[in-house]
Design a protein around this motif. Structure first.
Motif, PDB file in Angstrom:
ATOM      1  N   ALA A  47      -5.026 -31.849  11.500  1.00 43.96           N
ATOM      2  CA  ALA A  47      -4.087 -32.716  11.435  1.00 43.96           C
ATOM      3  C   ALA A  47      -4.605 -34.119  12.196  1.00 43.96           C
ATOM      4  O   ALA A  47      -4.366 -35.450  11.534  1.00 43.96           O
ATOM      5  N   GLU A  48      -4.927 -33.996  13.305  1.00 41.58           N
ATOM      6  CA  GLU A  48      -5.469 -35.020  14.353  1.00 41.58           C
ATOM      7  C   GLU A  48      -6.746 -35.648  13.388  1.00 41.58           C
ATOM      8  O   GLU A  48      -6.540 -36.894  13.381  1.00 41.58           O
ATOM      9  N   THR A  49      -7.558 -34.995  12.974  1.00 43.08           N
ATOM     10  CA  THR A  49      -8.838 -35.366  12.490  1.00 43.08           C
ATOM     11  C   THR A  49      -8.347 -36.177  11.281  1.00 43.08           C
ATOM     12  O   THR A  49      -9.314 -37.311  10.799  1.00 43.08           O
ATOM     13  N   VAL A  50      -7.614 -35.763  10.291  1.00 43.01           N
ATOM     14  CA  VAL A  50      -7.188 -36.394   9.220  1.00 43.01           C
ATOM     15  C   VAL A  50      -6.691 -37.745   9.411  1.00 43.01           C
ATOM     16  O   VAL A  50      -6.818 -38.820   8.947  1.00 43.01           O
ATOM     17  N   TRP A 193       0.952 -38.054   7.037  1.00 41.15           N
ATOM     18  CA  TRP A 193       1.518 -37.296   8.113  1.00 41.15           C
ATOM     19  C   TRP A 193       2.604 -36.258   7.737  1.00 41.15           C
ATOM     20  O   TRP A 193       2.562 -35.350   8.243  1.00 41.15           O
ATOM     21  N   SER A 194       3.399 -36.590   6.938  1.00 40.92           N
ATOM     22  CA  SER A 194       4.633 -36.090   6.494  1.00 40.92           C
ATOM     23  C   SER A 194       4.221 -34.713   5.931  1.00 40.92           C
ATOM     24  O   SER A 194       4.771 -33.631   5.959  1.00 40.92           O
ATOM     25  N   VAL A 195       3.125 -34.772   5.194  1.00 37.76           N
ATOM     26  CA  VAL A 195       2.571 -33.525   4.515  1.00 37.76           C
ATOM     27  C   VAL A 195       1.971 -32.766   5.641  1.00 37.76           C
ATOM     28  O   VAL A 195       1.889 -31.528   5.592  1.00 37.76           O
ATOM     29  N   LEU A 196       1.016 -33.244   6.770  1.00 36.03           N
ATOM     30  CA  LEU A 196       0.496 -32.412   7.639  1.00 36.03           C
ATOM     31  C   LEU A 196       1.554 -31.815   8.716  1.00 36.03           C
ATOM     32  O   LEU A 196       1.255 -30.995   9.297  1.00 36.03           O
ATOM     33  N   ALA A 197       2.619 -32.591   9.074  1.00 36.84           N
ATOM     34  CA  ALA A 197       3.439 -32.148  10.189  1.00 36.84           C
ATOM     35  C   ALA A 197       4.096 -30.856  10.094  1.00 36.84           C
ATOM     36  O   ALA A 197       4.198 -30.240  11.213  1.00 36.84           O
TER      37      ALA A 197
END
Length: 207
Positions: A47-50, A193-197
């Motif tokens: 998530a962070e790297t994205v 981010w809402s997809v990754l969170a």
């Protein structure tokens, strides 16, 4: 040498040196030394790297022939007792093959805040980058409940040597002229981010 072995050795009178990091293995945790103190961060999540990649790509797409280059995760040498690894940097292209990058080559630093870096990114590094003369600093803060992202754009005031908010923390789209003219679509980053969170580790949450 690992970090435990490094810390077993007594530092000098001003603490550990940036050169001491050369003895540590690549990969795994991210090592920095700030004011002589070794800082250890966990490896970045997917998530962070994205998020890093999105920010770097936004900067790169807007660049129209500037003699500057965008990079991620590069070590930056500030002084004998200070070496950091910002998430994204914009630096003079002439230094593209230099590592660590000398801080004087930077025109922008971007840090993505996590639960392990919140104080370091918002207080310690803010002061460090300002003292080192970095003209601009973005602080990017993802949140999980509800999923959202805020970006704060800071500019260094030449008179005071400190950062001032050019764009206060915002979840809205904003425009800037540094390091070149571009629009930052923060809502689009928040959508990503809402997809990754939901799948991000709990310890990545910033509240």
């Amino acid at each position: 040498m690992n970090v435990a072995q490094l810390l077993a050795h007594s530092p000098g009178s001003r603490g550990y040196r940036a050169a001491d990091l050369r003895a540590l293995p690549d990969g795994g945790p991210r090592y920095e030394v700030i004011e002589g103190c070794v800082q250890v961060s966990p490896p970045p999540s997917v998530a962070e790297t994205v998020v890093w990649r999105w920010l770097a790509n936004t900067l790169e797409v807007a660049n129209r022939g500037s003699p500057q280059i965008v990079d991620r995760g590069q070590p930056v040498r500030i002084g004998v007792h200070d070496e950091v690894r910002p998430d994204v940097v914009v630096a003079q292209v002439a230094l593209a093959e230099t590592t660590p990058i000398p801080v004087g080559a930077l025109t922008l630093v971007v840090e993505v805040v996590s639960s392990t870096s919140a104080l370091r990114d918002t207080v310690t590094k803010r002061a460090l980058y300002a003292r080192a003369g970095v003209p601009a600093y973005w602080i990017v803060t993802p949140r999980r409940r509800p999923p959202d992202v805020e970006v704060t754009e800071l500019r260094r005031d030449a008179a005071t040597g400190a950062y001032a908010e050019r764009t206060p923390a915002t979840s809205a789209r904003f425009s800037t002229d540094h390091p070149w003219p571009l629009a930052v679509d923060v809502p689009a980053l928040a959508d990503l981010w809402s997809v990754l969170a939901p799948s991000a580790a709990d310890d990545w949450e910033v509240v």
